[in-house]
Design a protein around this motif. Sequence first.
Motif, PDB file in Angstrom:
ATOM      1  N   SER A 149       0.817  -1.217   0.000  1.00 55.38           N
ATOM      2  CA  SER A 149       0.000   0.000   0.000  1.00 55.38           C
ATOM      3  C   SER A 149       0.853   1.270   0.000  1.00 55.38           C
ATOM      4  O   SER A 149       0.355   2.344  -0.289  1.00 55.38           O
ATOM      5  N   ARG A 150       2.111   1.142   0.295  1.00 56.48           N
ATOM      6  CA  ARG A 150       2.990   2.312   0.359  1.00 56.48           C
ATOM      7  C   ARG A 150       3.634   2.643  -0.996  1.00 56.48           C
ATOM      8  O   ARG A 150       3.747   3.799  -1.368  1.00 56.48           O
ATOM      9  N   CYS A 151       4.053   1.602  -1.763  1.00 59.56           N
ATOM     10  CA  CYS A 151       4.754   1.870  -3.021  1.00 59.56           C
ATOM     11  C   CYS A 151       4.083   1.239  -4.242  1.00 59.56           C
ATOM     12  O   CYS A 151       4.520   1.455  -5.361  1.00 59.56           O
ATOM     13  N   GLY A 152       3.029   0.445  -4.032  1.00 56.95           N
ATOM     14  CA  GLY A 152       2.303  -0.150  -5.147  1.00 56.95           C
ATOM     15  C   GLY A 152       2.969  -1.354  -5.767  1.00 56.95           C
ATOM     16  O   GLY A 152       2.535  -1.837  -6.815  1.00 56.95           O
ATOM     17  N   SER A 153       4.015  -1.881  -5.153  1.00 59.55           N
ATOM     18  CA  SER A 153       4.701  -3.045  -5.706  1.00 59.55           C
ATOM     19  C   SER A 153       3.863  -4.311  -5.574  1.00 59.55           C
ATOM     20  O   SER A 153       3.135  -4.494  -4.590  1.00 59.55           O
ATOM     21  N   HIS A 154       4.004  -5.201  -6.552  1.00 60.03           N
ATOM     22  CA  HIS A 154       3.315  -6.496  -6.553  1.00 60.03           C
ATOM     23  C   HIS A 154       4.002  -7.414  -5.551  1.00 60.03           C
ATOM     24  O   HIS A 154       5.209  -7.615  -5.606  1.00 60.03           O
ATOM     25  N   ILE A 155       3.210  -7.982  -4.638  1.00 55.02           N
ATOM     26  CA  ILE A 155       3.756  -8.862  -3.609  1.00 55.02           C
ATOM     27  C   ILE A 155       3.310 -10.306  -3.848  1.00 55.02           C
ATOM     28  O   ILE A 155       4.062 -11.243  -3.612  1.00 55.02           O
ATOM     29  N   GLY A 156       2.097 -10.512  -4.322  1.00 52.03           N
ATOM     30  CA  GLY A 156       1.565 -11.850  -4.560  1.00 52.03           C
ATOM     31  C   GLY A 156       0.071 -11.779  -4.806  1.00 52.03           C
ATOM     32  O   GLY A 156      -0.439 -10.825  -5.380  1.00 52.03           O
ATOM     33  N   HIS A 157      -0.649 -12.822  -4.335  1.00 54.39           N
ATOM     34  CA  HIS A 157      -2.104 -12.894  -4.486  1.00 54.39           C
ATOM     35  C   HIS A 157      -2.724 -13.401  -3.187  1.00 54.39           C
ATOM     36  O   HIS A 157      -2.045 -14.038  -2.379  1.00 54.39           O
ATOM     37  N   VAL A 158      -4.009 -13.151  -3.012  1.00 52.17           N
ATOM     38  CA  VAL A 158      -4.736 -13.664  -1.849  1.00 52.17           C
ATOM     39  C   VAL A 158      -5.893 -14.517  -2.348  1.00 52.17           C
ATOM     40  O   VAL A 158      -6.551 -14.182  -3.332  1.00 52.17           O
TER      41      VAL A 158
END
Length: 182
Positions: A149-158
């Motif tokens: 939420s801070r930089c918009g980077s893709h982390i994964g999926h839920v």
Amino acid sequence: MKLFNLILLISAINLGACAQQDNTTDRALTTATAGNEPLPDAVVNELNEQALGDTVVKTEEEWRQQLTPEEYQVLREEGTELAFRNEFNDNKRRGVYSCAACGNPMFTSETKFESGTGWPSFYAPISEKRVKEVDDRALGMLRTEVECSRCGSHIGHVFPDGPKPTGLRYCLNSIALDFEEK
């Protein structure tokens, strides 16, 4: 063209594998019940109350300079690392997982569990304000992408097939995370 098709096929298999989970046995074992003591309440409470910090805005060129090519491919181009061949899938140490791009603390070992998918999985973030969930319609599937939420980077999926108490499985890329042992 054949190489492109092969790369596309391998990517589709990797992405589909994250969406699959063997629900025939209860493998949802949190790190705490796997032999490590939980984080102290004071650490978790401090992370919950910690200010998110300023939004990080950089050009793609700035991101390319900061991140390795592998990190850039996952964090900025929404890639996926290989299952079972990543740093944190089997990590049993207690601590905090932060965004590798900006340092935003997002998950703790308290909510990490063994999903059997080959990627580190968590049933809840530190706080809802730490992650952003967006629709992902890539490859003809509808999934929910997890972004920092801070930089918009893709982390994964839920996915909605995790353990209690949330029933969610945040299936994340290790390369998108930094880990600090507590």
